[in-house]
Design an enzyme around this catalytic site. Structure first.
Site, PDB file in Angstrom:
ATOM      1  N   HIS A 209      31.150  38.908  72.760  1.00  0.00           N
ATOM      2  CA  HIS A 209      30.257  39.755  72.729  1.00  0.00           C
ATOM      3  C   HIS A 209      29.833  39.468  71.451  1.00  0.00           C
ATOM      4  O   HIS A 209      30.727  39.292  70.088  1.00  0.00           O
ATOM      5  CB  HIS A 209      30.546  41.203  72.975  1.00  0.00           C
ATOM      6  CG  HIS A 209      29.590  42.130  73.530  1.00  0.00           C
ATOM      7  ND1 HIS A 209      28.863  42.774  71.902  1.00  0.00           N
ATOM      8  CD2 HIS A 209      28.881  42.691  73.473  1.00  0.00           C
ATOM      9  CE1 HIS A 209      27.554  43.604  72.214  1.00  0.00           C
ATOM     10  NE2 HIS A 209      28.161  43.028  73.133  1.00  0.00           N
ATOM     11  N   PRO A 210      28.925  39.725  70.895  1.00  0.00           N
ATOM     12  CA  PRO A 210      28.406  39.201  69.490  1.00  0.00           C
ATOM     13  C   PRO A 210      28.100  40.168  68.686  1.00  0.00           C
ATOM     14  O   PRO A 210      27.131  39.349  67.347  1.00  0.00           O
ATOM     15  CB  PRO A 210      27.137  38.820  70.260  1.00  0.00           C
ATOM     16  CG  PRO A 210      26.267  39.062  71.260  1.00  0.00           C
ATOM     17  CD  PRO A 210      27.613  39.392  72.586  1.00  0.00           C
ATOM     18  N   CYS A 211      28.661  41.296  69.154  1.00  0.00           N
ATOM     19  CA  CYS A 211      28.756  42.131  67.978  1.00  0.00           C
ATOM     20  C   CYS A 211      29.221  41.427  66.477  1.00  0.00           C
ATOM     21  O   CYS A 211      30.516  41.393  66.515  1.00  0.00           O
ATOM     22  CB  CYS A 211      29.209  43.414  68.178  1.00  0.00           C
ATOM     23  SG  CYS A 211      30.713  43.554  68.811  1.00  0.00           S
ATOM     24  N   GLY A 212      28.888  41.983  65.485  1.00  0.00           N
ATOM     25  CA  GLY A 212      29.264  41.427  64.375  1.00  0.00           C
ATOM     26  C   GLY A 212      29.880  40.273  63.610  1.00  0.00           C
ATOM     27  O   GLY A 212      29.590  39.719  62.751  1.00  0.00           O
TER      28      GLY A 212
ATOM     29  N   TRP B 263      35.059  41.871  65.492  1.00  0.00           N
ATOM     30  CA  TRP B 263      34.097  40.970  65.571  1.00  0.00           C
ATOM     31  C   TRP B 263      33.275  40.761  66.637  1.00  0.00           C
ATOM     32  O   TRP B 263      32.666  40.510  67.088  1.00  0.00           O
ATOM     33  CB  TRP B 263      33.060  40.178  64.576  1.00  0.00           C
ATOM     34  CG  TRP B 263      34.121  39.639  64.434  1.00  0.00           C
ATOM     35  CD1 TRP B 263      35.369  39.373  63.213  1.00  0.00           C
ATOM     36  CD2 TRP B 263      35.212  38.266  65.288  1.00  0.00           C
ATOM     37  NE1 TRP B 263      36.597  38.249  63.450  1.00  0.00           N
ATOM     38  CE2 TRP B 263      36.210  37.541  64.674  1.00  0.00           C
ATOM     39  CE3 TRP B 263      34.375  37.694  65.932  1.00  0.00           C
ATOM     40  CZ2 TRP B 263      36.330  36.720  65.430  1.00  0.00           C
ATOM     41  CZ3 TRP B 263      34.933  36.381  66.905  1.00  0.00           C
ATOM     42  CH2 TRP B 263      35.617  35.758  66.073  1.00  0.00           C
TER      43      TRP B 263
END
Length: 231
Positions: A180-183, A161
């Site tokens: 990184h904010p993915c997830g 994530w």
């Protein structure tokens, strides 16, 4: 009065206005449960816009001038240790609590700024940070990685994530490191979907950043007081 949303229909994200409420609640709790020797989180207005009611959510949380502990040569092989009280190589006690300190290798003192910024694309908070020497010279990524806690590499390697990238700060237009904010929305929904929340079918978004930083802060060595998780 605390505000929240229905856990059954919530997707783990925040609106910009909800982020501002959560950010101010987080800063108030952090500053209440930490001693006065600790840096304080503060709400900084976006420099791109003059303050107006329409732009009141345009801002970010900042924690600045976090000094990293000086270490002697015998410390060079040790991993970063957060929350552990040890004397610096000068033999003097540090004024800043060990909860936000990690060790840096060599004789330099490294300083860090942390910003929590709202991502309108992902609709979640994002942690930005930069490191620099006490003379203001920015640190290279290799030096920053050496300052991170010893378990950071493992967390980043195992995590699906987040990962560290370098990109332009959305408000300051300068290169900063970021997680990184993915997830983020997915694991935040899982994190806050406790039995109590499910029973009440409600999530308090004032507690969003407390829970978020309790996880994301492990990567960069920021720990929050235990009391913040129980209020």
């Amino acid at each position: 009065m605390e505000q929240g949303f229905d856990i059954l229909n919530w997707d783990g994200t925040l609106s910009s206005s909800e982020f501002r409420i959560a950010a101010l609640a987080f800063a108030e709790k952090w500053n209440r449960f930490n001693s006065t020797s600790l840096p304080q989180w503060s709400w900084s207005l976006c420099p791109k816009h003059p303050w107006t009611a329409a732009h009141e959510a345009e801002g970010y949380l900042s924690l600045e001038n976090v000094f990293l502990r000086e270490s002697s040569e015998e410390d060079d092989d040790e991993v970063s240790d957060v929350g552990k009280e040890e004397p610096s190589c000068s033999g003097q006690d540090d004024a800043i609590d060990g909860a936000i300190l990690v060790q840096s290798c060599g004789d330099e003192i490294h300083c860090y700024d942390f910003h929590i910024v709202y991502s309108s694309s992902y609709r979640v908070p994002v942690l930005y940070f930069r490191g620099y020497c006490n003379d203001g010279q920015p640190l290279a990524m290799d030096d920053i990685e050496k300052d991170l806690p010893g378990n950071s590499a493992k967390l980043l390697m195992e995590s699906k994530w987040t990962f560290i990238t370098q990109e332009e700060h959305p408000f300051l237009n300068r290169p900063w490191c970021t997680l990184h904010p993915c997830g983020t929305s997915e694991w935040m929904k899982l994190l806050l979907s406790t039995d109590a929340s499910r029973a009440q079918h409600r999530v308090e978004f004032e507690n969003y950043l407390v829970s978020w930083l309790s996880v994301i802060g492990q990567v960069v060595g920021l720990r929050i007081p235990f009391e913040m998780l129980n209020t």
